[in-house]
Scaffold this motif. Structure first.
Motif, PDB file in Angstrom:
ATOM      1  N   UNK A 262      12.390   1.303   5.553  1.00  0.00           N
ATOM      2  CA  UNK A 262      12.762   2.632   4.676  1.00  0.00           C
ATOM      3  C   UNK A 262      13.727   2.403   3.733  1.00  0.00           C
ATOM      4  N   UNK A 263      13.541   2.379   2.429  1.00  0.00           N
ATOM      5  CA  UNK A 263      14.717   2.068   1.454  1.00  0.00           C
ATOM      6  C   UNK A 263      15.735   3.378   1.546  1.00  0.00           C
ATOM      7  N   UNK A 264      16.723   3.329   0.728  1.00  0.00           N
ATOM      8  CA  UNK A 264      17.993   4.235   0.945  1.00  0.00           C
ATOM      9  C   UNK A 264      17.561   5.600   0.557  1.00  0.00           C
ATOM     10  N   UNK A 265      16.247   5.650  -0.075  1.00  0.00           N
ATOM     11  CA  UNK A 265      15.686   7.191  -0.653  1.00  0.00           C
ATOM     12  C   UNK A 265      14.946   7.604   0.480  1.00  0.00           C
ATOM     13  N   UNK A 266      14.704   6.892   1.440  1.00  0.00           N
ATOM     14  CA  UNK A 266      13.704   7.389   2.608  1.00  0.00           C
ATOM     15  C   UNK A 266      12.518   7.206   2.256  1.00  0.00           C
ATOM     16  N   UNK A 267      12.191   6.130   1.423  1.00  0.00           N
ATOM     17  CA  UNK A 267      10.476   6.056   1.020  1.00  0.00           C
ATOM     18  C   UNK A 267      10.234   4.812   1.899  1.00  0.00           C
ATOM     19  N   UNK A 268       8.717   5.110   2.441  1.00  0.00           N
ATOM     20  CA  UNK A 268       8.368   3.904   3.305  1.00  0.00           C
ATOM     21  C   UNK A 268       8.126   2.564   2.291  1.00  0.00           C
ATOM     22  N   UNK A 269       8.501   1.593   2.544  1.00  0.00           N
ATOM     23  CA  UNK A 269       8.553   0.008   1.812  1.00  0.00           C
ATOM     24  C   UNK A 269       7.140  -0.468   2.200  1.00  0.00           C
ATOM     25  N   UNK A 270       5.930  -0.824   1.795  1.00  0.00           N
ATOM     26  CA  UNK A 270       5.032  -1.727   2.667  1.00  0.00           C
ATOM     27  C   UNK A 270       4.871  -3.042   1.919  1.00  0.00           C
ATOM     28  N   UNK A 271       4.830  -4.063   2.752  1.00  0.00           N
ATOM     29  CA  UNK A 271       4.996  -5.377   2.306  1.00  0.00           C
ATOM     30  C   UNK A 271       3.305  -5.868   2.062  1.00  0.00           C
ATOM     31  N   UNK A 272       3.050  -6.407   0.851  1.00  0.00           N
ATOM     32  CA  UNK A 272       1.763  -6.818   0.779  1.00  0.00           C
ATOM     33  C   UNK A 272       1.468  -8.132   0.109  1.00  0.00           C
ATOM     34  N   UNK A 273       0.465  -8.741   0.290  1.00  0.00           N
ATOM     35  CA  UNK A 273       0.107  -9.975  -0.325  1.00  0.00           C
ATOM     36  C   UNK A 273      -1.205 -10.057  -1.323  1.00  0.00           C
ATOM     37  N   UNK A 274      -1.203 -10.820  -2.400  1.00  0.00           N
ATOM     38  CA  UNK A 274      -2.421 -10.948  -3.256  1.00  0.00           C
ATOM     39  C   UNK A 274      -3.556 -11.692  -2.465  1.00  0.00           C
ATOM     40  N   UNK A 275      -4.791 -11.249  -2.520  1.00  0.00           N
ATOM     41  CA  UNK A 275      -5.882 -11.747  -1.769  1.00  0.00           C
ATOM     42  C   UNK A 275      -6.893 -12.358  -2.868  1.00  0.00           C
ATOM     43  N   UNK A 276      -6.962 -11.657  -3.846  1.00  0.00           N
ATOM     44  CA  UNK A 276      -8.018 -11.774  -4.747  1.00  0.00           C
ATOM     45  C   UNK A 276      -7.589 -11.258  -6.109  1.00  0.00           C
ATOM     46  N   UNK A 277      -8.092 -12.260  -7.171  1.00  0.00           N
ATOM     47  CA  UNK A 277      -7.798 -11.904  -8.650  1.00  0.00           C
ATOM     48  C   UNK A 277      -9.197 -11.914  -9.360  1.00  0.00           C
ATOM     49  N   UNK A 278      -9.503 -10.950 -10.073  1.00  0.00           N
ATOM     50  CA  UNK A 278     -10.800 -10.822 -10.868  1.00  0.00           C
ATOM     51  C   UNK A 278     -10.284 -10.364 -12.298  1.00  0.00           C
ATOM     52  N   UNK A 279     -11.264 -10.810 -13.274  1.00  0.00           N
ATOM     53  CA  UNK A 279     -11.092 -10.481 -14.590  1.00  0.00           C
ATOM     54  C   UNK A 279     -11.868  -9.311 -14.627  1.00  0.00           C
ATOM     55  N   UNK A 280     -11.109  -8.138 -14.773  1.00  0.00           N
ATOM     56  CA  UNK A 280     -11.920  -6.944 -14.878  1.00  0.00           C
ATOM     57  C   UNK A 280     -12.584  -6.491 -16.449  1.00  0.00           C
ATOM     58  N   UNK A 281     -11.933  -6.799 -17.462  1.00  0.00           N
ATOM     59  CA  UNK A 281     -11.957  -6.813 -18.812  1.00  0.00           C
ATOM     60  C   UNK A 281     -11.267  -7.766 -19.600  1.00  0.00           C
ATOM     61  N   UNK A 282     -11.600  -8.043 -20.803  1.00  0.00           N
ATOM     62  CA  UNK A 282     -10.833  -8.951 -21.603  1.00  0.00           C
ATOM     63  C   UNK A 282      -9.256  -8.920 -21.434  1.00  0.00           C
TER      64      UNK A 282
ATOM     65  N   UNK B  95      -6.743  -7.270 -15.296  1.00  0.00           N
ATOM     66  CA  UNK B  95      -6.979  -8.066 -14.077  1.00  0.00           C
ATOM     67  C   UNK B  95      -7.228  -6.728 -13.030  1.00  0.00           C
ATOM     68  N   UNK B  96      -8.238  -7.134 -12.212  1.00  0.00           N
ATOM     69  CA  UNK B  96      -8.509  -6.410 -10.969  1.00  0.00           C
ATOM     70  C   UNK B  96      -7.820  -7.241  -9.829  1.00  0.00           C
ATOM     71  N   UNK B  97      -6.676  -6.820  -9.188  1.00  0.00           N
ATOM     72  CA  UNK B  97      -6.001  -7.506  -8.149  1.00  0.00           C
ATOM     73  C   UNK B  97      -6.011  -6.661  -6.776  1.00  0.00           C
ATOM     74  N   UNK B  98      -6.633  -7.615  -5.707  1.00  0.00           N
ATOM     75  CA  UNK B  98      -6.779  -6.944  -4.390  1.00  0.00           C
ATOM     76  C   UNK B  98      -5.487  -7.593  -3.578  1.00  0.00           C
ATOM     77  N   UNK B  99      -5.040  -6.742  -2.842  1.00  0.00           N
ATOM     78  CA  UNK B  99      -3.915  -6.993  -1.815  1.00  0.00           C
ATOM     79  C   UNK B  99      -4.242  -6.778  -0.480  1.00  0.00           C
ATOM     80  N   UNK B 100      -4.011  -7.435   0.459  1.00  0.00           N
ATOM     81  CA  UNK B 100      -3.866  -7.138   1.863  1.00  0.00           C
ATOM     82  C   UNK B 100      -2.343  -6.524   2.081  1.00  0.00           C
ATOM     83  N   UNK B 101      -2.352  -5.293   2.975  1.00  0.00           N
ATOM     84  CA  UNK B 101      -1.184  -4.882   3.313  1.00  0.00           C
ATOM     85  C   UNK B 101      -0.798  -4.830   4.852  1.00  0.00           C
ATOM     86  N   UNK B 102       0.609  -5.001   5.142  1.00  0.00           N
ATOM     87  CA  UNK B 102       0.732  -5.213   6.390  1.00  0.00           C
ATOM     88  C   UNK B 102       0.408  -3.995   7.257  1.00  0.00           C
TER      89      UNK B 102
END
Length: 279
Positions: free
Chosen positions: A41-61, A64-71
């Motif tokens: 929880x940050x100082x503003x009371x917001x939930x901060x979630x850790x994530x990691x990039x698992x895939x990157x695709x070229x969506x258009x010229x 980028x379409x980027x996929x993350x797995x989240x904890x």
């Protein structure tokens, strides 16, 4: 509460009292390590979630379409956005992006990010991000999102990268609500800039409730059934039925203003119009 613990010292046996709370310390430490490695929880009371990039695709010229797995699974509604924090050159930078995936996918999130020379995070994610890159996410955020109390006739009007939150809504409805009709009006500068084109074609074949219509503004493409020009009054008017409908609009500010003005002139209630302006 205390326990009697038998110990041996120089051949003699002794019983020591061990308070029960001390036995919980290793467990508590393990839980805290897990907590801070997944979210905090940050100082503003917001939930901060850790994530990691698992895939990157070229969506258009330019995207980028980027996929993350989240904890842990992010809590959001279809159509909302996230703040993304990432370390670039030793500094923590932030960018805001609409979510293209749906809440149905657990411990997962997908973003489509358009290249930008003036947005440091967008530029980095398009040209320098790697599989395994770690980020932090805050979301979902925003008041423009789909929920089941809306009408059973949804019209989505997208301009360029504005398809991103509408893609989340469209995917969610197709997977959860067979009685909700969805009409997509999607404009881009060229046919190559229609992100998710292949998936949209597949979804339209799979789900009878979905109908997609496309516009291109800067080229004439005879390979597919594209409309040329912008989504204008005649185009929008075709999809206004006079029955209960909800309209979601996302794209450049000027496009949103024009679409809202057209819909209001066609006697669509303002409460049926859903949009947020990013730029």
């Amino acid at each position: 509460m205390a326990l009697r613990q038998l110990v041996r010292i120089r051949g003699h046996e002794y019983y020591l009292k061990v308070h029960f709370s001390y036995l919980l310390l290793p467990i508590a430490a393990t839980l805290l390590r897990f907590y801070y490695s997944t979210l905090h929880i940050n100082i503003w009371g917001e939930i901060v979630v850790h994530a990691r990039i698992v895939e990157i695709q070229q969506g258009s010229p330019t995207t980028k379409i980027i996929k993350f797995t989240t904890a842990v699974s992010l809590n959001f509604h279809p159509g909302q956005w996230v703040d993304l924090y990432i370390e670039i050159d030793g500094n923590i930078e932030i960018g805001g992006y609409s979510i293209t995936s749906t809440p149905l996918e657990k411990n997962f999130i997908e973003l489509a990010i358009k290249e930008s020379s003036y947005n440091k995070v967008s530029h980095f994610l398009n040209y320098s991000a790697k599989i395994g890159q770690e980020v932090e996410l805050i979301g979902g955020q925003g008041d423009c999102y789909y929920h089941e109390d809306l009408s059973h006739h949804i019209v989505l009007i997208a301009g360029g990268i504005g398809i991103t939150p509408l893609m989340s809504i469209l995917r969610f409805i197709c997977k959860t609500s067979s009685d909700v009709a969805v009409r997509l009006l999607y404009s881009a500068s060229s046919s190559e800039e229609h992100i998710f084109q292949t998936e949209l074609d597949d979804l339209e074949l799979e789900f009878d409730q979905l109908k997609c219509n496309y516009w291109i503004t800067k080229e004439i493409d005879t390979q597919k059934n594209y409309n040329f020009g912008r989504i204008d009054r005649d185009a929008i008017g075709t999809f206004v039925t006079g029955n209960s409908q909800d309209f979601f609009i996302c794209g450049p500010s000027e496009m949103i203003d024009q679409s809202v003005e057209i819909l209001l002139s066609l006697d669509v209630k303002r409460t049926s119009l859903h949009f947020e302006k990013w730029w």
